[in-house]
Design a protein around this motif. Structure first.
Motif, PDB file in Angstrom:
ATOM      1  N   ALA A  25       0.828  -1.214   0.000  1.00 53.89           N
ATOM      2  CA  ALA A  25       0.000   0.000   0.000  1.00 53.89           C
ATOM      3  C   ALA A  25       0.859   1.259   0.000  1.00 53.89           C
ATOM      4  O   ALA A  25       0.453   2.301  -0.531  1.00 53.89           O
ATOM      5  N   ASP A  26       2.051   1.182   0.590  1.00 55.81           N
ATOM      6  CA  ASP A  26       2.920   2.354   0.654  1.00 55.81           C
ATOM      7  C   ASP A  26       3.397   2.828  -0.713  1.00 55.81           C
ATOM      8  O   ASP A  26       3.897   3.938  -0.838  1.00 55.81           O
ATOM      9  N   ALA A  27       3.272   1.964  -1.713  1.00 50.96           N
ATOM     10  CA  ALA A  27       3.720   2.370  -3.055  1.00 50.96           C
ATOM     11  C   ALA A  27       2.775   3.407  -3.667  1.00 50.96           C
ATOM     12  O   ALA A  27       3.141   4.096  -4.620  1.00 50.96           O
ATOM     13  N   MET A  28       1.551   3.507  -3.115  1.00 51.46           N
ATOM     14  CA  MET A  28       0.591   4.461  -3.685  1.00 51.46           C
ATOM     15  C   MET A  28       0.979   5.885  -3.309  1.00 51.46           C
ATOM     16  O   MET A  28       1.523   6.137  -2.245  1.00 51.46           O
ATOM     17  N   LEU A  29       0.674   6.830  -4.183  1.00 51.06           N
ATOM     18  CA  LEU A  29       1.054   8.230  -3.962  1.00 51.06           C
ATOM     19  C   LEU A  29       0.174   8.890  -2.908  1.00 51.06           C
ATOM     20  O   LEU A  29      -1.021   8.608  -2.812  1.00 51.06           O
ATOM     21  N   ASP A  30       0.794   9.780  -2.139  1.00 47.61           N
ATOM     22  CA  ASP A  30       0.023  10.680  -1.288  1.00 47.61           C
ATOM     23  C   ASP A  30      -0.265  11.924  -2.127  1.00 47.61           C
ATOM     24  O   ASP A  30       0.643  12.691  -2.444  1.00 47.61           O
ATOM     25  N   VAL A  31      -1.511  12.096  -2.546  1.00 47.68           N
ATOM     26  CA  VAL A  31      -1.842  13.208  -3.445  1.00 47.68           C
ATOM     27  C   VAL A  31      -2.479  14.379  -2.698  1.00 47.68           C
ATOM     28  O   VAL A  31      -2.945  15.330  -3.323  1.00 47.68           O
ATOM     29  N   SER A  32      -2.473  14.292  -1.352  1.00 45.60           N
ATOM     30  CA  SER A  32      -3.221  15.306  -0.592  1.00 45.60           C
ATOM     31  C   SER A  32      -2.685  16.726  -0.799  1.00 45.60           C
ATOM     32  O   SER A  32      -3.444  17.690  -0.710  1.00 45.60           O
ATOM     33  N   ASP A  33      -1.391  16.865  -1.090  1.00 42.18           N
ATOM     34  CA  ASP A  33      -0.835  18.200  -1.307  1.00 42.18           C
ATOM     35  C   ASP A  33      -0.595  18.518  -2.778  1.00 42.18           C
ATOM     36  O   ASP A  33       0.057  19.499  -3.099  1.00 42.18           O
ATOM     37  N   SER A  34      -1.073  17.668  -3.653  1.00 37.58           N
ATOM     38  CA  SER A  34      -0.810  17.897  -5.079  1.00 37.58           C
ATOM     39  C   SER A  34      -1.734  19.003  -5.608  1.00 37.58           C
ATOM     40  O   SER A  34      -2.799  19.238  -5.054  1.00 37.58           O
ATOM     41  N   PRO A  35      -1.330  19.647  -6.697  1.00 39.28           N
ATOM     42  CA  PRO A  35      -2.162  20.736  -7.230  1.00 39.28           C
ATOM     43  C   PRO A  35      -3.491  20.246  -7.786  1.00 39.28           C
ATOM     44  O   PRO A  35      -4.473  20.996  -7.815  1.00 39.28           O
ATOM     45  N   GLY A  36      -3.541  18.986  -8.223  1.00 43.85           N
ATOM     46  CA  GLY A  36      -4.787  18.467  -8.772  1.00 43.85           C
ATOM     47  C   GLY A  36      -4.966  18.824 -10.228  1.00 43.85           C
ATOM     48  O   GLY A  36      -4.083  19.407 -10.867  1.00 43.85           O
ATOM     49  N   ALA A  37      -6.145  18.478 -10.759  1.00 44.04           N
ATOM     50  CA  ALA A  37      -6.392  18.574 -12.194  1.00 44.04           C
ATOM     51  C   ALA A  37      -6.622  20.007 -12.670  1.00 44.04           C
ATOM     52  O   ALA A  37      -6.482  20.309 -13.839  1.00 44.04           O
ATOM     53  N   GLY A  38      -6.969  20.904 -11.738  1.00 49.07           N
ATOM     54  CA  GLY A  38      -7.238  22.285 -12.120  1.00 49.07           C
ATOM     55  C   GLY A  38      -8.383  22.832 -11.299  1.00 49.07           C
ATOM     56  O   GLY A  38      -9.103  22.071 -10.639  1.00 49.07           O
ATOM     57  N   PRO A  39      -8.577  24.168 -11.328  1.00 47.61           N
ATOM     58  CA  PRO A  39      -9.594  24.794 -10.467  1.00 47.61           C
ATOM     59  C   PRO A  39     -11.020  24.320 -10.741  1.00 47.61           C
ATOM     60  O   PRO A  39     -11.879  24.393  -9.865  1.00 47.61           O
ATOM     61  N   ALA A  40     -11.272  23.797 -11.930  1.00 46.63           N
ATOM     62  CA  ALA A  40     -12.636  23.390 -12.269  1.00 46.63           C
ATOM     63  C   ALA A  40     -12.985  22.000 -11.733  1.00 46.63           C
ATOM     64  O   ALA A  40     -14.116  21.552 -11.872  1.00 46.63           O
ATOM     65  N   TYR A  41     -12.003  21.321 -11.126  1.00 48.01           N
ATOM     66  CA  TYR A  41     -12.223  19.917 -10.755  1.00 48.01           C
ATOM     67  C   TYR A  41     -12.077  19.701  -9.256  1.00 48.01           C
ATOM     68  O   TYR A  41     -11.367  20.442  -8.579  1.00 48.01           O
ATOM     69  N   PRO A  42     -12.711  18.638  -8.747  1.00 48.97           N
ATOM     70  CA  PRO A  42     -12.506  18.305  -7.332  1.00 48.97           C
ATOM     71  C   PRO A  42     -11.046  17.926  -7.087  1.00 48.97           C
ATOM     72  O   PRO A  42     -10.339  17.550  -8.019  1.00 48.97           O
ATOM     73  N   LYS A  43     -10.625  18.040  -5.856  1.00 41.62           N
ATOM     74  CA  LYS A  43      -9.266  17.627  -5.487  1.00 41.62           C
ATOM     75  C   LYS A  43      -9.138  16.105  -5.675  1.00 41.62           C
ATOM     76  O   LYS A  43     -10.095  15.366  -5.434  1.00 41.62           O
ATOM     77  N   PRO A  44      -7.980  15.640  -6.085  1.00 41.99           N
ATOM     78  CA  PRO A  44      -7.808  14.187  -6.217  1.00 41.99           C
ATOM     79  C   PRO A  44      -7.766  13.516  -4.854  1.00 41.99           C
ATOM     80  O   PRO A  44      -7.349  14.139  -3.870  1.00 41.99           O
ATOM     81  N   SER A  45      -8.204  12.262  -4.796  1.00 40.84           N
ATOM     82  CA  SER A  45      -8.070  11.514  -3.547  1.00 40.84           C
ATOM     83  C   SER A  45      -7.688  10.067  -3.851  1.00 40.84           C
ATOM     84  O   SER A  45      -8.211   9.468  -4.801  1.00 40.84           O
ATOM     85  N   VAL A  46      -6.751   9.570  -3.086  1.00 41.27           N
ATOM     86  CA  VAL A  46      -6.306   8.174  -3.211  1.00 41.27           C
ATOM     87  C   VAL A  46      -6.111   7.624  -1.809  1.00 41.27           C
ATOM     88  O   VAL A  46      -5.464   8.269  -0.974  1.00 41.27           O
ATOM     89  N   GLU A  47      -6.705   6.482  -1.540  1.00 43.95           N
ATOM     90  CA  GLU A  47      -6.498   5.802  -0.253  1.00 43.95           C
ATOM     91  C   GLU A  47      -6.104   4.365  -0.539  1.00 43.95           C
ATOM     92  O   GLU A  47      -6.702   3.722  -1.405  1.00 43.95           O
ATOM     93  N   ALA A  48      -5.125   3.876   0.184  1.00 46.94           N
ATOM     94  CA  ALA A  48      -4.689   2.493  -0.024  1.00 46.94           C
ATOM     95  C   ALA A  48      -4.510   1.816   1.323  1.00 46.94           C
ATOM     96  O   ALA A  48      -4.041   2.434   2.279  1.00 46.94           O
TER      97      ALA A  48
END
Ligand SMILES: [Zn+2]
Ligand SMILES: [Zn+2]
Length: 406
Positions: A25-48
């Motif tokens: 599971a640790d191989a998955m990215l922590d995307v909580s601080d990433s910029p994301g797809a752009g202002p028009a989109y929800p923030k990305p979320s990944v849980e493993a």
């Protein structure tokens, strides 16, 4: 017996490698601080997490980097759930990946598809989307969902310096990790090489991409097997993303989870099309790696019957149907019929199979003034455009006639 010893026993029993050690599971990215797809989109979320013997990944289908649209389909939030074996094992036999739909997921929670597109450049054709230039810079694009046909290390990892072995960029539905292109050739890591596919291009992959590439075994530590994997210096088997076909996976070396995406639609296995249980081969003999886009592999008796019915040589029919021993290309009856110069319906009938009712495609009629999304080629003359509908089919395909190059 402890749980930890189980993979070792499996290794002894089957003679196959098994992933030991902690859940990945640790191989998955922590995307909580990433910029994301752009202002028009929800923030990305990944849980493993690891649940029992499964690696479970949930994501909302939004990439962690800026979304650049190359196909007309909108980027939409969705509930992704992927379940794969936490400690994968090599299977006794490799199995084909599906012709359409997902076969794994990347470390940012986006789906990974096979190397061919569905219905591009025109319906019933399955071209190479990289060759056909319909991918963004991270080798992803939207159809029903944002997905990859190839993996770009710099889009999915940070802090990897040139000359270092690649990290894990994703997982197949068999749970086997997919690493980036670079890796060590020996246990001391005295040399890092770029791993290479052993598939060769034999014709233009614009239309039936699987017919345009053949696997040809090669000598050399940098060459991968048919599935695009190998056992590394410490014996751990993994896939590598490569620069050329099949880009990610050519087949499964492990056993894909039958329910790797619980609740996901399986468009080619809907109720009415599925043969009754009694007509299906026993589970142990049924080809695995199911999911959307799977057509059962033709048996030897089906091939013989089809050759007789069509008045063709059995070898030619087996080749066109990709039914020769050792051929693990996904079955594609439309391409097989084209290769044999017969109608698909005649081939299906000759195989003794039932014609599938054509799926309802109410949205396929082109609008009066189709909006053409495209990426330009070298010049305006050779530029082409394509439009994917939500069910992954082309709506229009025409030359660029102005300068709206994306
Ligand atoms: Zn695609
Ligand atoms: Zn490797």
């Amino acid at each position: 017996m402890t749980l930890k010893t189980l993979p070792v026993i499996a290794l002894l029993v089957s003679g196959a490698w098994a992933q030991d050690g902690p859940c990945m599971a640790d191989a998955m990215l922590d995307v909580s601080d990433s910029p994301g797809a752009g202002p028009a989109y929800p923030k990305p979320s990944v849980e493993a997490s690891c649940e029992g013997d499964q690696l479970v990944v949930r994501s909302n289908g939004i990439p962690h980097y800026e979304f650049v649209q190359v196909t007309p389909n909108p980027l939409v939030e969705r509930d992704n759930e992927f379940r794969v074996p936490a400690r994968p094992q090599l299977a006794d036999e490799k199995t084909p990946i599906p012709l359409l739909g997902s076969l794994g997921f990347a470390v940012n929670g986006m789906a990974i598809f096979g190397p061919n597109e569905g219905g591009v450049p025109v319906e019933e054709q399955f071209g190479d989307p990289i060759f056909n230039s319909i991918m963004d810079a991270c080798m992803g694009h939207t159809a029903q969902e944002y997905h990859y046909h190839a993996l770009v290390q710099k889009c999915l990892s940070t802090g990897v310096r040139p000359g270092e072995p690649s990290p894990i960029l994703g997982f197949g539905f068999d749970g086997i990790p997919i690493r980036g292109p670079w890796g060590c050739v020996d246990a001391d890591c005295s040399r890092v090489v770029r791993f290479r596919s052993s598939w060769e291009q034999v014709r233009e992959p614009h239309q039936d991409a699987w017919d345009a590439y053949d696997y040809v075994e090669k000598e050399g530590p940098e060459y991968l097997d048919m599935c695009n994997g190998h056992a590394g210096p410490d014996g751990d088997y993994h896939y590598h993303a490569t620069e050329t076909w099949p880009y990610i996976l050519g087949c499964y070396s492990g056993t894909p989870m039958p329910q790797a995406r619980p609740g996901a639609p399986r468009p080619n296995l809907t109720q009415g099309q599925r043969p009754p249980a009694a007509a299906r081969p026993p589970a142990a003999r049924r080809p695995r790696g199911g999911g959307p886009g799977r057509t059962p592999r033709p048996s030897q008796s089906e091939v013989t019957a089809a050759a007789e019915a069509l008045g063709l040589a059995s070898d030619d029919v087996a080749k066109a149907l990709r039914a020769e021993p050792g051929n693990l290309k996904p079955v594609n009856l439309a391409a097989s019929a084209r290769a044999l110069g017969v109608e698909q319906g005649s081939l299906t009938e000759a195989l003794g199979r039932q014609q599938r009712p054509r799926r309802q495609r109410p949205n396929l009629a082109p609008p009066e003034e189709p909006e053409c999304f495209f990426r330009c080629g070298q010049s305006e003359e050779d530029a082409v455009g394509c439009t994917l509908t939500p069910d992954h089919k082309v709506l229009c395909f025409r030359p660029c006639d102005d300068n709206k190059c994306g």
